[in-house]
Write a protein that holds these residues in place. Structure first.
Motif, PDB file in Angstrom:
ATOM      1  N   ILE A   1      21.385  33.239  38.965  1.00 25.79           N
ATOM      2  CA  ILE A   1      21.623  34.264  37.951  1.00 25.79           C
ATOM      3  C   ILE A   1      23.085  34.724  37.997  1.00 25.79           C
ATOM      4  O   ILE A   1      23.737  34.851  36.964  1.00 25.79           O
ATOM      5  N   PHE A   2      23.594  34.972  39.216  1.00 26.77           N
ATOM      6  CA  PHE A   2      24.981  35.395  39.347  1.00 26.77           C
ATOM      7  C   PHE A   2      25.920  34.333  38.774  1.00 26.77           C
ATOM      8  O   PHE A   2      26.878  34.659  38.073  1.00 26.77           O
ATOM      9  N   SER A   3      25.653  33.078  39.059  1.00 32.45           N
ATOM     10  CA  SER A   3      26.490  31.995  38.553  1.00 32.45           C
ATOM     11  C   SER A   3      26.438  31.927  37.033  1.00 32.45           C
ATOM     12  O   SER A   3      27.454  31.701  36.380  1.00 32.45           O
ATOM     13  N   LYS A   4      25.242  32.125  36.488  1.00 29.98           N
ATOM     14  CA  LYS A   4      25.085  32.061  35.036  1.00 29.98           C
ATOM     15  C   LYS A   4      25.978  33.064  34.328  1.00 29.98           C
ATOM     16  O   LYS A   4      26.511  32.790  33.256  1.00 29.98           O
ATOM     17  N   TYR A   5      26.177  34.244  34.937  1.00 31.35           N
ATOM     18  CA  TYR A   5      26.968  35.291  34.325  1.00 31.35           C
ATOM     19  C   TYR A   5      28.349  35.435  34.942  1.00 31.35           C
ATOM     20  O   TYR A   5      29.052  36.406  34.696  1.00 31.35           O
TER      21      TYR A   5
END
Length: 75
Positions: free
Chosen positions: A69-73
């Motif tokens: 999730i962190f990577s996605k954003y």
């Protein structure tokens, strides 16, 4: 205006209109000029209640899921 605030506003200009409004509401609320406390919609309230139940059951995200999730954003 400070250099830091100017840099932040330059970055905000690159966000979508919706995200710019989110930032504006946060700033106004923080300095006391906003509409006050954010009110959850009924859907958000239900999501939060379900999240609390999941936590109580021990249904937590794995580290890899959080990283995804962190990577996605870009965080």
């Amino acid at each position: 205006m400070t250099d830091l605030l100017e840099r932040a506003l330059i970055e905000v200009r690159h966000l979508s209109a919706e995200r710019q409004d989110d930032v504006a509401r946060l700033i106004l609320s923080w300095i006391g000029g906003g509409d006050g406390i954010y009110k959850l919609t009924s859907e958000e309230e239900a999501d939060l209640t379900e999240a609390d139940r999941e936590i109580e059951r021990g249904e937590l995200a794995e580290g890899s899921e959080v990283e995804a999730i962190f990577s996605k954003y870009g965080l």
